[in-house]
Scaffold this motif. Structure first.
Motif, PDB file in Angstrom:
ATOM      1  N   MET A 152     -49.241 -35.921 -20.252  1.00  0.00           N
ATOM      2  CA  MET A 152     -49.653 -35.343 -18.966  1.00  0.00           C
ATOM      3  C   MET A 152     -48.771 -35.966 -17.868  1.00  0.00           C
ATOM      4  O   MET A 152     -48.859 -37.164 -17.630  1.00  0.00           O
ATOM      5  CB  MET A 152     -51.123 -35.671 -18.677  1.00  0.00           C
ATOM      6  N   PHE A 153     -47.921 -35.234 -17.214  1.00  0.00           N
ATOM      7  CA  PHE A 153     -47.540 -33.849 -17.323  1.00  0.00           C
ATOM      8  C   PHE A 153     -46.528 -33.639 -18.456  1.00  0.00           C
ATOM      9  O   PHE A 153     -45.609 -34.437 -18.569  1.00  0.00           O
ATOM     10  CB  PHE A 153     -46.840 -33.411 -16.030  1.00  0.00           C
ATOM     11  N   PRO A 154     -46.630 -32.522 -19.206  1.00  0.00           N
ATOM     12  CA  PRO A 154     -45.601 -32.201 -20.187  1.00  0.00           C
ATOM     13  C   PRO A 154     -44.276 -31.907 -19.492  1.00  0.00           C
ATOM     14  O   PRO A 154     -44.230 -31.225 -18.469  1.00  0.00           O
ATOM     15  CB  PRO A 154     -46.143 -30.947 -20.881  1.00  0.00           C
ATOM     16  N   GLY A 155     -43.210 -32.419 -20.035  1.00  0.00           N
ATOM     17  CA  GLY A 155     -41.885 -32.133 -19.492  1.00  0.00           C
ATOM     18  C   GLY A 155     -41.534 -32.933 -18.266  1.00  0.00           C
ATOM     19  O   GLY A 155     -40.394 -32.935 -17.826  1.00  0.00           O
ATOM     20  N   GLY A 156     -42.505 -33.626 -17.666  1.00  0.00           N
ATOM     21  CA  GLY A 156     -42.224 -34.430 -16.485  1.00  0.00           C
ATOM     22  C   GLY A 156     -41.528 -35.721 -16.864  1.00  0.00           C
ATOM     23  O   GLY A 156     -41.493 -36.134 -18.020  1.00  0.00           O
ATOM     24  N   ASP A 157     -40.969 -36.374 -15.854  1.00  0.00           N
ATOM     25  CA  ASP A 157     -40.282 -37.634 -16.114  1.00  0.00           C
ATOM     26  C   ASP A 157     -41.290 -38.705 -16.510  1.00  0.00           C
ATOM     27  O   ASP A 157     -42.297 -38.906 -15.830  1.00  0.00           O
ATOM     28  CB  ASP A 157     -39.523 -38.094 -14.865  1.00  0.00           C
ATOM     29  N   PRO A 158     -41.043 -39.417 -17.601  1.00  0.00           N
ATOM     30  CA  PRO A 158     -41.937 -40.506 -17.989  1.00  0.00           C
ATOM     31  C   PRO A 158     -41.724 -41.708 -17.061  1.00  0.00           C
ATOM     32  O   PRO A 158     -40.683 -41.798 -16.425  1.00  0.00           O
ATOM     33  CB  PRO A 158     -41.492 -40.823 -19.418  1.00  0.00           C
ATOM     34  N   LEU A 164     -53.102 -36.428 -24.185  1.00  0.00           N
ATOM     35  CA  LEU A 164     -54.219 -35.920 -24.977  1.00  0.00           C
ATOM     36  C   LEU A 164     -53.870 -36.129 -26.444  1.00  0.00           C
ATOM     37  O   LEU A 164     -52.784 -35.746 -26.890  1.00  0.00           O
ATOM     38  CB  LEU A 164     -54.442 -34.430 -24.704  1.00  0.00           C
ATOM     39  N   ASN A 165     -54.788 -36.712 -27.200  1.00  0.00           N
ATOM     40  CA  ASN A 165     -54.510 -37.114 -28.572  1.00  0.00           C
ATOM     41  C   ASN A 165     -55.427 -36.379 -29.551  1.00  0.00           C
ATOM     42  O   ASN A 165     -56.641 -36.322 -29.337  1.00  0.00           O
ATOM     43  CB  ASN A 165     -54.725 -38.628 -28.723  1.00  0.00           C
ATOM     44  N   TYR A 166     -54.832 -35.833 -30.606  1.00  0.00           N
ATOM     45  CA  TYR A 166     -55.573 -35.070 -31.606  1.00  0.00           C
ATOM     46  C   TYR A 166     -55.422 -35.788 -32.950  1.00  0.00           C
ATOM     47  O   TYR A 166     -54.312 -35.894 -33.488  1.00  0.00           O
ATOM     48  CB  TYR A 166     -55.029 -33.645 -31.704  1.00  0.00           C
ATOM     49  N   HIS A 167     -56.539 -36.279 -33.491  1.00  0.00           N
ATOM     50  CA  HIS A 167     -56.526 -37.056 -34.728  1.00  0.00           C
ATOM     51  C   HIS A 167     -57.006 -36.185 -35.895  1.00  0.00           C
ATOM     52  O   HIS A 167     -58.010 -35.479 -35.771  1.00  0.00           O
ATOM     53  CB  HIS A 167     -57.447 -38.270 -34.604  1.00  0.00           C
ATOM     54  N   PHE A 168     -56.299 -36.298 -37.028  1.00  0.00           N
ATOM     55  CA  PHE A 168     -56.595 -35.478 -38.207  1.00  0.00           C
ATOM     56  C   PHE A 168     -56.804 -36.375 -39.425  1.00  0.00           C
ATOM     57  O   PHE A 168     -55.982 -37.264 -39.686  1.00  0.00           O
ATOM     58  CB  PHE A 168     -55.447 -34.512 -38.509  1.00  0.00           C
ATOM     59  N   ARG A 169     -57.884 -36.116 -40.144  1.00  0.00           N
ATOM     60  CA  ARG A 169     -58.069 -36.797 -41.428  1.00  0.00           C
ATOM     61  C   ARG A 169     -57.248 -36.123 -42.514  1.00  0.00           C
ATOM     62  O   ARG A 169     -56.879 -36.754 -43.501  1.00  0.00           O
ATOM     63  CB  ARG A 169     -59.556 -36.797 -41.800  1.00  0.00           C
ATOM     64  N   ASP A 170     -56.971 -34.835 -42.311  1.00  0.00           N
ATOM     65  CA  ASP A 170     -56.170 -34.059 -43.260  1.00  0.00           C
ATOM     66  C   ASP A 170     -55.064 -33.359 -42.479  1.00  0.00           C
ATOM     67  O   ASP A 170     -55.341 -32.616 -41.527  1.00  0.00           O
ATOM     68  CB  ASP A 170     -57.056 -33.036 -43.972  1.00  0.00           C
ATOM     69  N   ALA A 171     -53.811 -33.579 -42.874  1.00  0.00           N
ATOM     70  CA  ALA A 171     -52.675 -32.992 -42.163  1.00  0.00           C
ATOM     71  C   ALA A 171     -52.699 -31.468 -42.176  1.00  0.00           C
ATOM     72  O   ALA A 171     -52.046 -30.830 -41.340  1.00  0.00           O
ATOM     73  CB  ALA A 171     -51.366 -33.493 -42.771  1.00  0.00           C
ATOM     74  N   ALA A 172     -53.464 -30.865 -43.071  1.00  0.00           N
ATOM     75  CA  ALA A 172     -53.550 -29.401 -43.114  1.00  0.00           C
ATOM     76  C   ALA A 172     -54.127 -28.848 -41.813  1.00  0.00           C
ATOM     77  O   ALA A 172     -53.884 -27.689 -41.465  1.00  0.00           O
ATOM     78  CB  ALA A 172     -54.406 -28.958 -44.303  1.00  0.00           C
ATOM     79  N   GLY A 173     -54.874 -29.666 -41.092  1.00  0.00           N
ATOM     80  CA  GLY A 173     -55.426 -29.230 -39.820  1.00  0.00           C
ATOM     81  C   GLY A 173     -54.366 -28.924 -38.782  1.00  0.00           C
ATOM     82  O   GLY A 173     -54.626 -28.251 -37.780  1.00  0.00           O
ATOM     83  N   LEU A 174     -53.154 -29.426 -39.000  1.00  0.00           N
ATOM     84  CA  LEU A 174     -52.040 -29.173 -38.076  1.00  0.00           C
ATOM     85  C   LEU A 174     -51.429 -27.792 -38.242  1.00  0.00           C
ATOM     86  O   LEU A 174     -50.665 -27.347 -37.388  1.00  0.00           O
ATOM     87  CB  LEU A 174     -50.936 -30.228 -38.275  1.00  0.00           C
ATOM     88  N   ASP A 175     -51.765 -27.113 -39.330  1.00  0.00           N
ATOM     89  CA  ASP A 175     -51.114 -25.833 -39.623  1.00  0.00           C
ATOM     90  C   ASP A 175     -51.370 -24.779 -38.546  1.00  0.00           C
ATOM     91  O   ASP A 175     -50.517 -23.930 -38.287  1.00  0.00           O
ATOM     92  CB  ASP A 175     -51.583 -25.302 -40.989  1.00  0.00           C
ATOM     93  N   ASP A 176     -52.547 -24.818 -37.940  1.00  0.00           N
ATOM     94  CA  ASP A 176     -52.895 -23.800 -36.951  1.00  0.00           C
ATOM     95  C   ASP A 176     -52.747 -24.294 -35.512  1.00  0.00           C
ATOM     96  O   ASP A 176     -53.242 -23.663 -34.578  1.00  0.00           O
ATOM     97  CB  ASP A 176     -54.341 -23.326 -37.163  1.00  0.00           C
ATOM     98  N   VAL A 177     -52.064 -25.419 -35.340  1.00  0.00           N
ATOM     99  CA  VAL A 177     -51.883 -25.965 -33.990  1.00  0.00           C
ATOM    100  C   VAL A 177     -50.990 -25.047 -33.159  1.00  0.00           C
ATOM    101  O   VAL A 177     -49.937 -24.609 -33.617  1.00  0.00           O
ATOM    102  CB  VAL A 177     -51.265 -27.375 -34.066  1.00  0.00           C
ATOM    103  N   ASP A 178     -51.430 -24.716 -31.946  1.00  0.00           N
ATOM    104  CA  ASP A 178     -50.643 -23.908 -31.015  1.00  0.00           C
ATOM    105  C   ASP A 178     -50.032 -24.849 -29.985  1.00  0.00           C
ATOM    106  O   ASP A 178     -50.682 -25.250 -29.027  1.00  0.00           O
ATOM    107  CB  ASP A 178     -51.535 -22.863 -30.343  1.00  0.00           C
ATOM    108  N   ARG A 179     -48.786 -25.194 -30.204  1.00  0.00           N
ATOM    109  CA  ARG A 179     -48.119 -26.180 -29.357  1.00  0.00           C
ATOM    110  C   ARG A 179     -48.099 -25.752 -27.899  1.00  0.00           C
ATOM    111  O   ARG A 179     -48.352 -26.557 -26.993  1.00  0.00           O
ATOM    112  CB  ARG A 179     -46.688 -26.398 -29.873  1.00  0.00           C
ATOM    113  N   ASP A 180     -47.812 -24.477 -27.635  1.00  0.00           N
ATOM    114  CA  ASP A 180     -47.718 -23.998 -26.260  1.00  0.00           C
ATOM    115  C   ASP A 180     -49.058 -24.119 -25.542  1.00  0.00           C
ATOM    116  O   ASP A 180     -49.126 -24.558 -24.387  1.00  0.00           O
ATOM    117  CB  ASP A 180     -47.256 -22.541 -26.229  1.00  0.00           C
ATOM    118  N   ALA A 181     -50.128 -23.711 -26.217  1.00  0.00           N
ATOM    119  CA  ALA A 181     -51.448 -23.793 -25.599  1.00  0.00           C
ATOM    120  C   ALA A 181     -51.829 -25.240 -25.330  1.00  0.00           C
ATOM    121  O   ALA A 181     -52.444 -25.554 -24.297  1.00  0.00           O
ATOM    122  CB  ALA A 181     -52.491 -23.136 -26.502  1.00  0.00           C
TER     123      ALA A 181
END
Length: 266
Positions: A152-158, A164-181
């Protein structure tokens, strides 16, 4: 929350419509993506009045709905001294995982906050990811095998406000991730967070100003009483108040309040 099929259908309608005639105002189909973010904008506008925590709680709820495959969602905030903390999460385990990142200085959350780029960082195999030799194996012991984060902000200067952090017990949960959204959500979150912070600062300033004015008034009343009772000048009356404050180890305002409220007994 809209399904992946609904998201893709809405995108196709948008692409098909682009370049064609502008639809009438009452004929516009926002689609699930636009509807979700219009609603989110309204929610965050209201939540900003309840402060930073209120905004972040609303953000993690929406983030979890946006990425249903994620088992946990948390927020990393960067502190003024360069450190990090997790003020809000959907599961305490996410905070434990985040703290390992902060301790080791490794992980997608830290990377999304502190490095250049789009602000999107992903690891499908934390146990073997060469970028995170200290963080990865430790967080896998907690049951988190994959993780992605948006700054936050995406693309802004660090350095950015946080991530925002998304934790997965199974990497298969990443298959439907919408990066743009996810990046859009991070932008919304950053704006609302900054707005809430500014509002809290302004409220603090207003409270401090009100307290200062109240203190000035009560000190003025006490000075007036002392000037009348002792036939003293304003400077002499204030000196009496100051010395009483020092001798009694009590705030000047409290001494003045006592004199003003009990002047008939003096």
């Amino acid at each position: 929350m809209a399904s992946e099929h609904e998201w893709q259908a809405a995108r196709r309608r948008f692409i098909d419509r682009e370049g064609g005639p502008t639809p009438a105002a009452d004929d516009v189909d926002l689609g699930p993506l636009a509807e979700q973010f219009v609603t989110l904008g309204q929610e965050l506008n209201i939540a900003s009045e309840s402060g930073v925590i209120g905004v972040l709680e609303r953000v993690v709820q929406r983030a979890h709905a946006l990425v249903p495959g994620a088992d946990m969602v948390s927020v990393t905030l960067r502190e003024n001294d360069g450190g990090f903390h997790t003020p809000v999460e959907t599961d305490p385990l996410a905070t434990r995982a985040d703290h390992i990142q902060y301790e080791t200085g490794e992980g997608p959350c830290v990377e999304a906050t502190a490095t250049s780029g789009s602000g999107f960082t992903l690891s499908r195999d934390l146990a073997r990811d060469p970028r995170y030799p200290a963080f990865g194996p430790r967080v896998v012991e907690l049951g988190v095998t994959a993780l992605c984060a948006t700054g936050m902000f995406p693309g802004g200067d660090p350095p950015r406000l946080g991530a925002l952090n998304y934790h997965f017990r199974d990497a298969a949960g990443l298959d439907d991730v919408d990066r743009d959204a996810m990046l859009i959500l991070a932008s919304y979150a950053a704006v609302a967070l900054q707005s809430a912070r500014n509002l809290e600062v302004e409220q603090l300033r207003s409270a401090q100003l009100a307290e200062a004015l109240e203190s000035r008034d009560v000190i003025g009343q006490a000075k007036g009483i002392l000037m009348q009772r002792r036939n003293a000048s304003a400077e002499e009356a204030f000196d009496v108040l100051r010395r009483a404050s020092q001798d009694l180890n009590v705030k000047l305002r409290d001494v003045a309040t006592t004199i003003a409220s009990r002047h008939s007994e003096l």
